[in-house]
Design a protein around this motif. Structure first.
Motif, short mmCIF file in Angstrom:
data_model
loop_
_atom_site.label_atom_id
_atom_site.label_comp_id
_atom_site.label_asym_id
_atom_site.label_seq_id
_atom_site.Cartn_x
_atom_site.Cartn_y
_atom_site.Cartn_z
N ASN A 7 0.83 -1.20 0.00
CA ASN A 7 0.00 0.00 0.00
C ASN A 7 0.86 1.25 0.00
O ASN A 7 0.61 2.22 -0.75
N ALA A 8 1.93 1.26 0.81
CA ALA A 8 2.84 2.40 0.85
C ALA A 8 3.56 2.57 -0.48
O ALA A 8 3.73 3.71 -0.96
N MET A 9 3.96 1.47 -1.10
CA MET A 9 4.64 1.54 -2.40
C MET A 9 3.69 2.09 -3.47
O MET A 9 4.10 2.87 -4.33
N SER A 10 2.43 1.68 -3.42
CA SER A 10 1.47 2.17 -4.41
C SER A 10 1.29 3.68 -4.30
O SER A 10 1.15 4.39 -5.31
N LYS A 11 1.31 4.20 -3.09
CA LYS A 11 1.15 5.64 -2.89
C LYS A 11 2.37 6.41 -3.40
O LYS A 11 2.26 7.60 -3.72
N ARG A 12 3.51 5.72 -3.46
CA ARG A 12 4.71 6.35 -4.01
C ARG A 12 4.84 6.10 -5.51
O ARG A 12 5.81 6.54 -6.13
N GLY A 13 3.87 5.40 -6.08
CA GLY A 13 3.89 5.13 -7.52
C GLY A 13 4.89 4.07 -7.93
O GLY A 13 5.27 4.00 -9.10
N GLU A 14 5.27 3.19 -7.00
CA GLU A 14 6.29 2.17 -7.29
C GLU A 14 5.62 0.87 -7.79
O GLU A 14 5.84 -0.23 -7.26
N TRP A 15 4.79 1.00 -8.82
CA TRP A 15 3.98 -0.12 -9.28
C TRP A 15 4.83 -1.28 -9.79
O TRP A 15 4.55 -2.44 -9.49
N ARG A 16 5.82 -1.01 -10.58
CA ARG A 16 6.62 -2.08 -11.16
C ARG A 16 7.41 -2.84 -10.10
O ARG A 16 7.58 -4.06 -10.19
N GLN A 17 7.88 -2.14 -9.09
CA GLN A 17 8.69 -2.78 -8.05
C GLN A 17 7.85 -3.63 -7.10
O GLN A 17 8.38 -4.48 -6.38
N MET A 18 6.55 -3.39 -7.07
CA MET A 18 5.69 -4.09 -6.11
C MET A 18 5.69 -5.60 -6.32
O MET A 18 5.53 -6.37 -5.37
N ALA A 19 5.89 -6.05 -7.54
CA ALA A 19 5.90 -7.49 -7.81
C ALA A 19 7.01 -8.19 -7.05
O ALA A 19 6.89 -9.38 -6.71
N ASP A 20 8.10 -7.48 -6.77
CA ASP A 20 9.23 -8.09 -6.07
C ASP A 20 8.88 -8.50 -4.64
O ASP A 20 9.57 -9.32 -4.04
N VAL A 21 7.80 -7.93 -4.10
CA VAL A 21 7.39 -8.22 -2.73
C VAL A 21 6.63 -9.55 -2.64
O VAL A 21 6.55 -10.16 -1.58
N ILE A 22 6.10 -10.00 -3.76
CA ILE A 22 5.24 -11.19 -3.77
C ILE A 22 6.09 -12.46 -3.87
O ILE A 22 6.77 -12.68 -4.89
N PRO A 23 6.10 -13.32 -2.86
CA PRO A 23 6.87 -14.57 -2.91
C PRO A 23 6.26 -15.55 -3.92
O PRO A 23 5.06 -15.50 -4.23
N ASP A 24 7.08 -16.47 -4.41
CA ASP A 24 6.60 -17.47 -5.37
C ASP A 24 5.47 -18.31 -4.79
O ASP A 24 4.53 -18.70 -5.50
N GLU A 25 5.55 -18.62 -3.50
CA GLU A 25 4.52 -19.47 -2.91
C GLU A 25 3.15 -18.82 -2.92
O GLU A 25 2.11 -19.49 -2.97
N VAL A 26 3.12 -17.47 -2.90
CA VAL A 26 1.84 -16.77 -2.99
C VAL A 26 1.23 -16.96 -4.37
O VAL A 26 0.01 -17.15 -4.52
N VAL A 27 2.07 -16.92 -5.39
CA VAL A 27 1.58 -17.16 -6.75
C VAL A 27 0.92 -18.53 -6.84
O VAL A 27 -0.15 -18.69 -7.43
N HIS A 28 1.52 -19.54 -6.24
CA HIS A 28 0.98 -20.89 -6.28
C HIS A 28 -0.32 -21.01 -5.49
O HIS A 28 -1.15 -21.88 -5.80
N GLU A 29 -0.53 -20.18 -4.49
CA GLU A 29 -1.78 -20.19 -3.74
C GLU A 29 -2.90 -19.49 -4.50
O GLU A 29 -4.05 -19.94 -4.48
#
Length: 339
Positions: free
Chosen positions: A266-288
């Protein structure tokens, strides 16, 4: 299990071509969304092009339209669609309702319950000549004259679906709705722990069961013919997951798994860091969240996850329709519908 096509954000004039393709592939339903274009126009054109398809908005916004306007739209769409229309309603969030549409927002779950009752009261008036007397908490409809009454519909039973994320709207679906559009940002655990129990509670309170509510959802997929093709889809899926997870409205899904990255996103989105936000998501979350499987196993994996939980699925692919050839899409449709 039914297999549904979700029409992309394109002008209504594109709907007939996409409906033809959906019918040839073997889809059961053709869903539109209220994003950049009016959903009812696309549904109308799609239904005329392919009368065998079920059509509906997934979803259209309730509150910017009065219940009378929505009831008339749905009544005519049911005629156009030959009885294959599914009315999908959603609430949106307060900034869009008040600032984009300049209409009223308060108590969204209670307001939507009253709205559905008002729409059905109008349909009852149209079909049976019942005096229009809906006196709800938010909506009062007390006037209908013959000149404005379209009269009976040969196929008057219009299923009402709603969309939602948390337990309140899930419970409302169980109480009064025929279907529920599950948001694509979900997990099997969230369905089992939150959505399905809430629907069961609402249904039980009104003498119904979960079986009275049809669940539909688009499914995130990470797939391909090769490992390289699958790897190319992981990053876009992470970006979309991060986008949803950055919004406080979706916190219940994160909380179900104990995922703590919502405030960071949420803090990254307010700073407009949309592209970097994907780096926060672990692979295991994708599988869930997503079904991760090679093309030849995708139908089986979707069925394994969703059978017994939902009755209709579609594909939410970050690569769009280009992810498969026509033959591959048809094979996937056959695999899911035959499961």
């Amino acid at each position: 299990m039914k297999f549904d096509y979700y029409f992309p954000n394109l002008p209504p004039t594109a709907a007939p071509e996409f409906a033809h393709r959906a019918a040839q592939i073997g889809y059961d339903g053709f869903f539109t969304a209220e994003t950049g274009h009016e959903p009812f126009l696309s549904m109308c054109l799609a239904s005329q092009a392919e009368p065998g398809l079920e059509v509906g908005p997934a979803i259209t916004l309730a509150f910017p339209r009065s219940p009378m306007v929505m009831a008339q739209l749905a009544w005519d769409m049911q005629i156009v669609a030959g009885g294959k229309f599914l009315l999908g309603l959603g609430t949106q969030i307060k900034p869009h309702i008040t600032r984009r549409f300049s209409t009223e927002w308060s108590h969204p779950t209670a307001r939507l319950r009253d709205y559905i009752g008002a729409v059905r009261a109008v349909w009852d008036c149209f079909q049976n000549g019942t005096r229009l007397r809906h006196q709800g908490e938010f909506y009062q409809l007390t006037l209908m004259t013959p000149f404005f009454n379209p009269g009976p519909n040969q196929l008057p039973e219009i299923p009402v679906y709603i969309a939602g994320v948390g337990p309140l709207l899930s419970k409302l679906a169980g109480e009064v709705c025929d279907g529920f559009h599950v948001h694509p940002f979900h997990t099997a655990k969230y369905l089992d722990d939150v959505v399905l129990p809430a629907i069961a509670k609402g249904a039980g309170d009104n003498g119904r069961t979960v079986a009275d509510v049809e669940l539909a959802t688009p499914v995130f997929v990470v797939t391909g013919r090769t490992t390289e093709e699958m790897e190319q889809l992981i990053r876009p899926v992470k970006e979309q997951i991060a986008f949803y997870a950055s919004t406080p409205s979706y916190a219940p899904i994160l909380d179900t798994h104990g995922w703590d990255f919502g405030p960071t996103l949420n803090a990254m989105s307010k700073r407009g860091e949309w592209r970097q936000m994907a780096d926060v998501i672990p692979d295991e979350v994708v599988h869930e969240v997503a079904v991760v499987a090679p093309l030849e196993e995708l139908a089986e994996r979707i069925l394994t996850r969703y059978q017994g939980r939902v009755q209709r699925v579609g594909i939410y692919s970050m690569a769009g329709d280009a992810i498969f050839s026509e033959e591959e899409w048809a094979g996937l449709a056959a695999g899911i519908k035959g499961g």
